[in-house]
Design a protein around this motif. Structure first.
Motif, PDB file in Angstrom:
ATOM      1  N   UNK A  94       2.087  -9.463  -6.264  1.00 34.85           N
ATOM      2  CA  UNK A  94       3.449 -10.010  -6.365  1.00 34.85           C
ATOM      3  C   UNK A  94       4.228  -9.295  -7.477  1.00 34.85           C
ATOM      4  N   UNK A  95       3.524  -9.112  -8.601  1.00 35.64           N
ATOM      5  CA  UNK A  95       4.193  -8.481  -9.739  1.00 35.64           C
ATOM      6  C   UNK A  95       4.663  -7.083  -9.350  1.00 35.64           C
ATOM      7  N   UNK A  96       3.784  -6.323  -8.647  1.00 31.99           N
ATOM      8  CA  UNK A  96       4.180  -4.969  -8.297  1.00 31.99           C
ATOM      9  C   UNK A  96       5.299  -4.983  -7.261  1.00 31.99           C
ATOM     10  N   UNK A  97       5.207  -5.975  -6.324  1.00 29.30           N
ATOM     11  CA  UNK A  97       6.290  -6.065  -5.329  1.00 29.30           C
ATOM     12  C   UNK A  97       7.612  -6.360  -6.021  1.00 29.30           C
ATOM     13  N   UNK A  98       7.517  -7.248  -7.030  1.00 26.52           N
ATOM     14  CA  UNK A  98       8.735  -7.569  -7.793  1.00 26.52           C
ATOM     15  C   UNK A  98       9.297  -6.318  -8.448  1.00 26.52           C
ATOM     16  N   UNK A  99       8.384  -5.560  -9.025  1.00 23.80           N
ATOM     17  CA  UNK A  99       8.786  -4.309  -9.690  1.00 23.80           C
ATOM     18  C   UNK A  99       9.440  -3.365  -8.674  1.00 23.80           C
ATOM     19  N   UNK A 146       3.192   4.494  -2.044  1.00 27.76           N
ATOM     20  CA  UNK A 146       3.831   4.160  -0.766  1.00 27.76           C
ATOM     21  C   UNK A 146       4.654   2.885  -0.907  1.00 27.76           C
ATOM     22  N   UNK A 147       4.113   1.917  -1.679  1.00 23.91           N
ATOM     23  CA  UNK A 147       4.880   0.678  -1.883  1.00 23.91           C
ATOM     24  C   UNK A 147       6.210   0.977  -2.554  1.00 23.91           C
ATOM     25  N   UNK A 156      10.898  -4.217  -5.863  1.00 23.09           N
ATOM     26  CA  UNK A 156      12.215  -4.730  -5.453  1.00 23.09           C
ATOM     27  C   UNK A 156      13.256  -4.430  -6.518  1.00 23.09           C
ATOM     28  N   UNK A 157      12.835  -4.579  -7.783  1.00 22.79           N
ATOM     29  CA  UNK A 157      13.802  -4.420  -8.864  1.00 22.79           C
ATOM     30  C   UNK A 157      14.163  -2.947  -9.092  1.00 22.79           C
ATOM     31  N   UNK A 158      13.139  -2.090  -9.080  1.00 23.78           N
ATOM     32  CA  UNK A 158      13.402  -0.702  -9.491  1.00 23.78           C
ATOM     33  C   UNK A 158      13.224   0.331  -8.378  1.00 23.78           C
ATOM     34  N   UNK A 159      12.688  -0.108  -7.243  1.00 25.10           N
ATOM     35  CA  UNK A 159      12.368   0.839  -6.173  1.00 25.10           C
ATOM     36  C   UNK A 159      13.529   1.747  -5.841  1.00 25.10           C
ATOM     37  N   UNK A 160      14.693   1.137  -5.710  1.00 24.25           N
ATOM     38  CA  UNK A 160      15.842   1.926  -5.312  1.00 24.25           C
ATOM     39  C   UNK A 160      16.226   2.941  -6.390  1.00 24.25           C
ATOM     40  N   UNK A 161      16.173   2.448  -7.636  1.00 23.36           N
ATOM     41  CA  UNK A 161      16.516   3.347  -8.749  1.00 23.36           C
ATOM     42  C   UNK A 161      15.560   4.531  -8.790  1.00 23.36           C
ATOM     43  N   UNK A 215       7.844   4.129  -2.833  1.00 22.52           N
ATOM     44  CA  UNK A 215       8.726   5.150  -2.271  1.00 22.52           C
ATOM     45  C   UNK A 215       8.654   5.247  -0.754  1.00 22.52           C
ATOM     46  N   UNK A 216       7.831   4.388  -0.136  1.00 19.82           N
ATOM     47  CA  UNK A 216       7.695   4.492   1.304  1.00 19.82           C
ATOM     48  C   UNK A 216       6.894   5.719   1.663  1.00 19.82           C
ATOM     49  N   UNK A 217       7.002   6.175   2.924  1.00 19.00           N
ATOM     50  CA  UNK A 217       6.287   7.404   3.272  1.00 19.00           C
ATOM     51  C   UNK A 217       7.296   8.532   3.408  1.00 19.00           C
ATOM     52  N   UNK A 218       6.787   9.743   3.270  1.00 19.77           N
ATOM     53  CA  UNK A 218       7.687  10.891   3.359  1.00 19.77           C
ATOM     54  C   UNK A 218       7.256  12.013   2.459  1.00 19.77           C
ATOM     55  N   UNK A 219       8.169  12.928   2.224  1.00 20.73           N
ATOM     56  CA  UNK A 219       7.807  14.130   1.477  1.00 20.73           C
ATOM     57  C   UNK A 219       7.581  13.855  -0.005  1.00 20.73           C
ATOM     58  N   UNK A 220       8.484  13.061  -0.609  1.00 19.27           N
ATOM     59  CA  UNK A 220       8.363  12.850  -2.057  1.00 19.27           C
ATOM     60  C   UNK A 220       7.047  12.151  -2.428  1.00 19.27           C
ATOM     61  N   UNK A 221       6.727  11.026  -1.788  1.00 17.19           N
ATOM     62  CA  UNK A 221       5.429  10.424  -2.129  1.00 17.19           C
ATOM     63  C   UNK A 221       4.267  11.367  -1.831  1.00 17.19           C
ATOM     64  N   UNK A 222       4.378  12.161  -0.769  1.00 18.47           N
ATOM     65  CA  UNK A 222       3.332  13.132  -0.456  1.00 18.47           C
ATOM     66  C   UNK A 222       3.191  14.143  -1.572  1.00 18.47           C
ATOM     67  N   UNK A 223       4.333  14.626  -2.022  1.00 14.79           N
ATOM     68  CA  UNK A 223       4.331  15.603  -3.111  1.00 14.79           C
ATOM     69  C   UNK A 223       3.694  15.008  -4.363  1.00 14.79           C
ATOM     70  N   UNK A 224       4.048  13.726  -4.652  1.00 14.90           N
ATOM     71  CA  UNK A 224       3.484  13.098  -5.846  1.00 14.90           C
ATOM     72  C   UNK A 224       1.974  12.981  -5.738  1.00 14.90           C
ATOM     73  N   UNK A 225       1.505  12.594  -4.552  1.00 17.98           N
ATOM     74  CA  UNK A 225       0.062  12.470  -4.372  1.00 17.98           C
ATOM     75  C   UNK A 225      -0.624  13.811  -4.598  1.00 17.98           C
TER      76      UNK A 225
END
Lengths: 343, 295
Positions: free
Chosen positions: B24-29, B155-156, B31-36, B158-168
């Motif tokens: 829950x805490x991470x989901x909250x995080x 993934x939680x 929701x709060x900062x994901x977009x930023x 940034x979702x899926x895609x190139x950026x999270x792939x690159x980070x991994x």
């Protein structure tokens, strides 16, 4: 550019985490062994007072572990002193701020190392400009200076070689050229020739003496070799266990060794190459004149050679201006050259 | 008896609540900062897309010429150039040109990012023992924790895609370059460093005139390892939506297409060999000063 003298005063170095705590005890007579056994600290230097003459070669001599390399590293403060001062042109190197110290190292000192310490990834010329590059001097100007000194130490044509393509002797010439290109007043030489073969060593000593005649820098030369010390040193300080046990000119040390340790040291010395004519001459000229005339500053070996080649038993002695000041006999010269049986 | 055979674990409800709390805490995080955070990485995404498009839009003969020229610049070997050309031609002929370009693009970008971040970190580590003690376990973590574990929060967020792939890919591939930069600088001859000090070199001058040049062979070994590890991650990255040879391998695994798997696997292997040989040869050329030794 006149080079000034360096005054080392009351210098102590005690290696260990709490060195300064033990300065007083060492001052009051605690020995190196005691300090090490009781407190786990190592006495590096003790009560060093040396007045190094400007424009001359000061040799610091001692066997390994005597603290000579530690001492030379205090002059440009590569090692922090525990207490004491090293003065140059009225400034205490030991009290300089970080930036002043960098400036001092860049403009006033240059150093030559026992293991050469060249930059292996740079060619001879790029090694030689290093000091000037650090000073931020224009590249073209720096190269001009470097070429001049590379030529002076006899390495022309090797500018684009890498250090490990060169022999030890040649590498140390690069080390010397690098230091000279810096055009600093003080030249610090830490066992600069000790790693070289005897013949090459003598050769390098001649190179250094030639250059010194021209430049008259204040040179501090560290060595463990007494012959080298006597050949190069205008003044010599002998170190043992971190203490100066005798200092003076080479001749003073050879004629009046301060203790049995030094006497033992100088036993093997070629005295004829150290003692000068004026120390043993008679103040009366040869009666009826003499065929051979020698200078007061000549070494006995030269004087003896001059007399024997002319098959003369006596010679007149002249001072620098050519005035007759006394005489010397071949017998006296040979007597002084022979090592005394006692000591 | 029961006391010893049954491990005294936390109460079932407590454990569930704990896990739930963390989630829950991470989901909250998120929701709060994901977009930023996503906005923050947007320029990177744009760059990745641009770079990939650039590579795909370049005519294939030109691309082969460019890649061969790069290989020659790095390795100075015509054998390597010929090998590269053959690999690219065969891969293209077997229908893998686009996927090869996509993979090359993500590998190049992630390697560049690893170098740009990794070398400064290595330098910082070399400068202070304390930094080294702090950074070391983090690098151990990055190299040993299964990548799927850190894929979850990525993934939680940034979702899926190139950026999270690159980070991994970067998380897995960056440790070697950091470690070897640190090691290389620490191994620099103390005598040479002392000489630099004696000539009045500032810490910065020492870094650029002595430490980095002398550490370069080690740094290059690190970069080589980083590239290899980045390539090893392409299949894992495909799991979170990175296109390229990796996603084809994934498809082959899911559908039991043996030939597809072999072809794409071989293409990844060929790229790896080319990268490895070129970067090794380049690293060796940097040490030419140490080759000739006075006899």
């Amino acid at each position: 550019m006149a080079s000034h003298g360096i005054e080392v005063k009351d210098l102590y170095k005690i290696f260990g985490p709490h060195g300064s705590k033990y300065v007083e005890s060492v001052r009051n007579g605690m020995t190196k062994t005691e300090l090490n056994e009781k407190h786990g600290h190592v006495l590096g230097l003790k009560d060093i007072n040396i007045s190094m003459p400007g424009g001359k070669i000061q040799v610091v001599m001692g066997l390994s572990g005597s603290g000579k390399s530690t001492l030379i590293r205090h002059i440009n403060r590569l090692i922090e002193p525990t207490t004491g001062s090293v003065e140059y042109e009225g400034n205490d190197v030991c009290k300089m701020s970080k930036s002043d110290l960098l400036e001092f190292r860049r403009h006033k000192t240059a150093m030559v190392f026992q293991k050469f310490a060249l930059l292996p990834h740079r060619t001879v010329i790029d090694n030689t400009v290093y000091g000037l590059e650090i000073q931020g001097i224009d590249k073209a100007e720096a190269r001009k200076q470097a070429v001049k000194w590379i030529d002076r130490v006899g390495l022309s044509g090797f500018e684009d070689h890498y250090p490990n393509q060169l022999s030890g002797g040649m590498q140390q010439r690069v080390g010397l050229a690098r230091a000279l290109t810096n055009d600093a007043d003080i030249l610090l030489m830490d066992e600069a020739f000790s790693a070289l073969d005897p013949l090459i060593r003598t050769d390098m000593q001649s190179v250094l003496l030639d250059i010194q005649e021209e430049l008259q820098k204040t040179i501090v030369f560290i060595t463990h070799d007494l012959d080298e010390a006597l050949r190069l040193g205008d003044r010599i300080a002998i170190l043992r266990d971190g203490e100066v046990i005798q200092q003076g000119t080479g001749q003073e040390i050879v004629l009046n060794p301060a203790d049995a340790y030094i006497a033992d040291f100088i036993k093997e010395v070629n005295r004829g190459r150290v003692i000068r004519v004026n120390t043993i001459m008679e103040s009366t000229p040869v009666e009826g004149g003499a065929k051979v005339e020698i200078h007061a500053g000549d070494r006995l070996e030269t004087a003896a050679q001059a007399m024997s080649s002319q098959e003369e038993a006596h010679a007149n002695v002249l001072d620098d201006s050519g005035t007759l000041i006394g005489s010397i006999s071949l017998k006296a010269a040979i007597n002084a050259m022979v090592t005394p049986a006692t000591h | 008896m029961g006391v010893l055979t049954e491990f005294p674990e936390m109460g079932r409800t407590d454990l569930r609540d704990l896990k739930k709390g963390i989630d829950e805490a991470f989901r909250g995080f998120t929701r709060a900062y994901g977009e930023a955070i996503e906005d923050f990485f947007f320029p990177l995404l744009k760059f990745l897309v641009w770079f990939e498009k650039l590579m795909l839009a370049t005519p294939w003969p030109l691309m082969i010429v460019i890649l061969c020229a790069l290989v020659y610049a790095g390795a100075r070997s015509w054998v390597m150039v010929a090998g590269t050309a053959i690999v690219l031609l065969v891969a293209g002929y077997l229908g893998m040109w686009e996927d090869t370009m996509k993979t090359l693009s993500i590998i190049s970008v992630s390697t560049m990012i690893c170098i740009v971040i990794g070398i400064p970190f290595g330098i910082l580590m070399a400068k202070s023992d304390r930094t080294q003690t702090i950074v070391r376990p983090i690098l151990d973590f990055m190299q040993t924790v299964p990548s799927f574990v850190y894929l979850i929060p990525i993934v939680m967020l940034l979702g899926i895609g190139r950026v999270p792939g690159l980070m991994a890919v970067c998380i897995y591939a960056i440790p070697p370059v950091v470690r070897l930069t640190n090691l290389g600088i620490r191994l620099v001859d103390k005598d040479v460093l002392e000489a630099a000090d004696a000539f009045g070199a500032s810490p910065r001058q020492k870094l650029f005139t002595v430490q980095l040049p002398l550490a370069l062979p080690n740094i290059f070994a690190g970069i080589n390892q980083t590239i290899m590890m980045a390539l090893a991650m392409v299949v894992v990255a495909a799991l979170i939506g990175v296109q390229g040879l990796g996603s084809e391998v994934l498809k082959a695994v899911n559908n039991q297409y043996l030939a597809l798997g072999i072809f794409n696997g071989a293409a990844i292997l060929a790229i790896a060999i080319v990268f490895d040989r070129v970067s090794q040869k380049f690293g060796k050329r940097l040490q030419k000063h140490s080759e000739v030794i006075h006899g």
